[in-house]
Design a protein around this motif. Structure first.
Motif, PDB file in Angstrom:
ATOM      1  N   LEU A   5      44.742  26.872  43.485  1.00  0.00           N
ATOM      2  CA  LEU A   5      43.670  27.855  43.315  1.00  0.00           C
ATOM      3  C   LEU A   5      43.350  28.561  44.629  1.00  0.00           C
ATOM      4  O   LEU A   5      43.118  29.780  44.650  1.00  0.00           O
ATOM      5  CB  LEU A   5      42.418  27.170  42.759  1.00  0.00           C
ATOM      6  N   LEU A   6      43.318  27.797  45.733  1.00  0.00           N
ATOM      7  CA  LEU A   6      43.019  28.403  47.027  1.00  0.00           C
ATOM      8  C   LEU A   6      44.078  29.434  47.410  1.00  0.00           C
ATOM      9  O   LEU A   6      43.766  30.505  47.940  1.00  0.00           O
ATOM     10  CB  LEU A   6      42.918  27.319  48.097  1.00  0.00           C
ATOM     11  N   ARG A   7      45.353  29.118  47.163  1.00  0.00           N
ATOM     12  CA  ARG A   7      46.420  30.073  47.469  1.00  0.00           C
ATOM     13  C   ARG A   7      46.259  31.349  46.663  1.00  0.00           C
ATOM     14  O   ARG A   7      46.417  32.460  47.188  1.00  0.00           O
ATOM     15  CB  ARG A   7      47.786  29.445  47.177  1.00  0.00           C
ATOM     16  N   ARG A   8      45.921  31.199  45.380  1.00  0.00           N
ATOM     17  CA  ARG A   8      45.761  32.382  44.527  1.00  0.00           C
ATOM     18  C   ARG A   8      44.595  33.247  44.986  1.00  0.00           C
ATOM     19  O   ARG A   8      44.669  34.480  44.977  1.00  0.00           O
ATOM     20  CB  ARG A   8      45.545  31.949  43.068  1.00  0.00           C
ATOM     21  N   VAL A   9      43.496  32.606  45.381  1.00  0.00           N
ATOM     22  CA  VAL A   9      42.325  33.362  45.840  1.00  0.00           C
ATOM     23  C   VAL A   9      42.641  34.084  47.151  1.00  0.00           C
ATOM     24  O   VAL A   9      42.250  35.244  47.357  1.00  0.00           O
ATOM     25  CB  VAL A   9      41.107  32.427  46.007  1.00  0.00           C
ATOM     26  N   LEU A  10      43.349  33.413  48.065  1.00  0.00           N
ATOM     27  CA  LEU A  10      43.709  34.040  49.336  1.00  0.00           C
ATOM     28  C   LEU A  10      44.645  35.222  49.127  1.00  0.00           C
ATOM     29  O   LEU A  10      44.574  36.222  49.862  1.00  0.00           O
ATOM     30  CB  LEU A  10      44.347  33.011  50.268  1.00  0.00           C
ATOM     31  N   TYR A  11      45.529  35.125  48.140  1.00  0.00           N
ATOM     32  CA  TYR A  11      46.418  36.253  47.842  1.00  0.00           C
ATOM     33  C   TYR A  11      45.634  37.485  47.403  1.00  0.00           C
ATOM     34  O   TYR A  11      46.089  38.623  47.591  1.00  0.00           O
ATOM     35  CB  TYR A  11      47.404  35.874  46.733  1.00  0.00           C
ATOM     36  N   MET A  12      44.455  37.267  46.805  1.00  0.00           N
ATOM     37  CA  MET A  12      43.669  38.381  46.281  1.00  0.00           C
ATOM     38  C   MET A  12      43.137  39.289  47.385  1.00  0.00           C
ATOM     39  O   MET A  12      42.951  40.491  47.166  1.00  0.00           O
ATOM     40  CB  MET A  12      42.502  37.862  45.439  1.00  0.00           C
ATOM     41  N   ILE A  13      42.849  38.726  48.554  1.00  0.00           N
ATOM     42  CA  ILE A  13      42.169  39.489  49.604  1.00  0.00           C
ATOM     43  C   ILE A  13      42.996  40.687  50.060  1.00  0.00           C
ATOM     44  O   ILE A  13      42.510  41.835  50.020  1.00  0.00           O
ATOM     45  CB  ILE A  13      41.804  38.563  50.781  1.00  0.00           C
ATOM     46  N   GLY A 310      41.788  39.399  36.389  1.00  0.00           N
ATOM     47  CA  GLY A 310      42.420  38.942  35.153  1.00  0.00           C
ATOM     48  C   GLY A 310      43.668  38.128  35.425  1.00  0.00           C
ATOM     49  O   GLY A 310      43.938  37.119  34.755  1.00  0.00           O
ATOM     50  N   THR A 311      44.443  38.544  36.438  1.00  0.00           N
ATOM     51  CA  THR A 311      45.638  37.785  36.812  1.00  0.00           C
ATOM     52  C   THR A 311      45.261  36.406  37.340  1.00  0.00           C
ATOM     53  O   THR A 311      45.920  35.405  37.034  1.00  0.00           O
ATOM     54  CB  THR A 311      46.441  38.548  37.877  1.00  0.00           C
ATOM     55  N   LEU A 312      44.184  36.333  38.131  1.00  0.00           N
ATOM     56  CA  LEU A 312      43.714  35.040  38.629  1.00  0.00           C
ATOM     57  C   LEU A 312      43.286  34.139  37.477  1.00  0.00           C
ATOM     58  O   LEU A 312      43.626  32.941  37.445  1.00  0.00           O
ATOM     59  CB  LEU A 312      42.553  35.250  39.602  1.00  0.00           C
ATOM     60  N   ILE A 313      42.554  34.705  36.519  1.00  0.00           N
ATOM     61  CA  ILE A 313      42.117  33.916  35.363  1.00  0.00           C
ATOM     62  C   ILE A 313      43.319  33.407  34.573  1.00  0.00           C
ATOM     63  O   ILE A 313      43.370  32.237  34.146  1.00  0.00           O
ATOM     64  CB  ILE A 313      41.188  34.757  34.466  1.00  0.00           C
ATOM     65  N   SER A 314      44.303  34.276  34.375  1.00  0.00           N
ATOM     66  CA  SER A 314      45.495  33.864  33.629  1.00  0.00           C
ATOM     67  C   SER A 314      46.278  32.798  34.394  1.00  0.00           C
ATOM     68  O   SER A 314      46.825  31.864  33.786  1.00  0.00           O
ATOM     69  CB  SER A 314      46.383  35.074  33.333  1.00  0.00           C
ATOM     70  N   ASP A 315      46.339  32.900  35.737  1.00  0.00           N
ATOM     71  CA  ASP A 315      47.024  31.884  36.526  1.00  0.00           C
ATOM     72  C   ASP A 315      46.329  30.527  36.397  1.00  0.00           C
ATOM     73  O   ASP A 315      46.987  29.483  36.272  1.00  0.00           O
ATOM     74  CB  ASP A 315      47.075  32.300  38.004  1.00  0.00           C
ATOM     75  N   ILE A 316      44.994  30.553  36.454  1.00  0.00           N
ATOM     76  CA  ILE A 316      44.239  29.301  36.318  1.00  0.00           C
ATOM     77  C   ILE A 316      44.447  28.701  34.932  1.00  0.00           C
ATOM     78  O   ILE A 316      44.669  27.488  34.783  1.00  0.00           O
ATOM     79  CB  ILE A 316      42.740  29.560  36.575  1.00  0.00           C
TER      80      ILE A 316
END
Length: 330
Positions: A5-13, A310-316
């Motif tokens: 989850l942390l990696r996905r959130v960091l990718y968002m920035i 939406g991509t983050l939600i789908s990844d989770i």
């Protein structure tokens, strides 16, 4: 799971930063700016506009500043104050205009997404389990119709059917007596009475597409060796279907959240025009036409951010549903 989850959130920035720059750049691509459109409109109506007035307006809105100066001021106000700027055409804060239109857009998008899932999941499962049956052929035929019929045409057909045979209110999301009323049971029921037409129109193509995806993925899983072996061991068909094949075939449902949400928000532009919906779609079209850059840029930024969220939600959801995703095996 936490590291994933942390990696996905960091990718968002960096992605969100790039989106904000591109959003602000796109709306400045056409020649001229809002002042050009504004002055042309006044001139065509016979009103004289002096250069001093143009210079004063340009200085007021910072239109003479370089691109990155304008962008820096815009993003600083958004991040520090939640201020998206002022709409030139409406002469109102953009945040106020979004507050009036965005809730209806979100309600419509979420309702359409739920409708798409609720309809597509059981029909897709039935179509796969009953392959080449009459029901399968019927579902396939209806699915192709859903993909082929333009959304505006479907909206016009449902308006006519609703008004002719069901005494259905046409246009908008609320009746006149509930438009400015506070939330109560009557307003909620009135919203539901108006909501089904745009939900069906916006969800038709997506539902048809997800039915085909669900059918194809489930058929692929039902012919895997582990399913054949479990069936040979005498595992009941219902238990066999629900335990593994269906769970794996659900992956496309969650993976599509990233493009379904922004697609619904941006795809309702024409439908909103036909059904007179108070959403952000018509507002965006008008802002782009008049080159109202802060309003148009804000809407584009929000729609693009929805893609990332939406991509983050789908990844989770995929990581929770399928351990192979969070372990990097799928």
């Amino acid at each position: 799971m936490l590291g994933y989850l942390l990696r996905r959130v960091l990718y968002m920035i960096p992605v969100l930063f790039g989106i904000s720059v591109v959003s602000f750049w796109i709306i400045q691509l056409p020649p001229g700016d809002y002042l050009t459109t504004y002055v042309q409109g006044l001139t065509q109506s016979g009103q004289a506009v002096s250069q001093a007035q143009v210079d004063a307006l340009s200085e007021r809105y910072g239109l003479g500043d370089p691109f990155f100066v304008q962008y820096g001021k815009w993003m600083r106000n958004i991040l520090l104050h939640g201020d998206f700027g002022t709409s030139f055409e409406w002469n109102q804060p953009v945040s106020q205009l979004l507050a009036e239109r965005l809730p209806a857009t979100v309600i419509l998008a979420v309702a359409t997404l739920l409708f798409t899932w609720i309809v597509a999941l059981p029909i897709g499962v039935y179509s796969a389990v009953r392959q080449y049956s009459i029901g399968d052929y019927l579902v396939t035929f209806i699915g192709f119709l859903g993909l082929a019929i333009p959304s505006f045409m479907l909206a016009l057909i449902l308006i006519w059917l609703g008004a002719t045979f069901f005494d259905q209110p046409v246009g908008g999301l609320y009746s006149a007596e509930f438009a400015d009323a506070g939330w109560n049971l009557g307003k909620l029921l009135d919203l539901l009475q108006h909501l089904w037409v745009p939900v069906v129109v916006l969800g038709a193509a997506g539902t048809a597409g997800l039915i085909r995806i669900m059918r194809a993925n489930l058929l692929d899983e039902l012919h895997r060796p582990y399913v054949v072996a479990a069936r040979a061991r005498g595992v009941p068909e219902r238990k066999l279907l629900l335990k593994y094949p269906l769970r794996v075939a659900l992956n496309p449902f969650f993976s599509t959240i990233g493009w379904v949400l922004p697609g619904l928000v941006s795809g309702e532009v024409i439908v909103a025009q036909v059904l007179a919906l108070p959403t952000t779609g018509p507002l965006l079209v008008r802002a782009l036409t008049s080159q109202d850059m802060f309003l148009a840029g804000s809407i584009i930024l929000i729609v693009s951010t929805l893609t990332v969220v939406g991509t983050l939600i789908s990844d989770i959801a995929l990581a929770w549903l399928d351990p192979r995703v969070r372990l990097g095996l799928a």
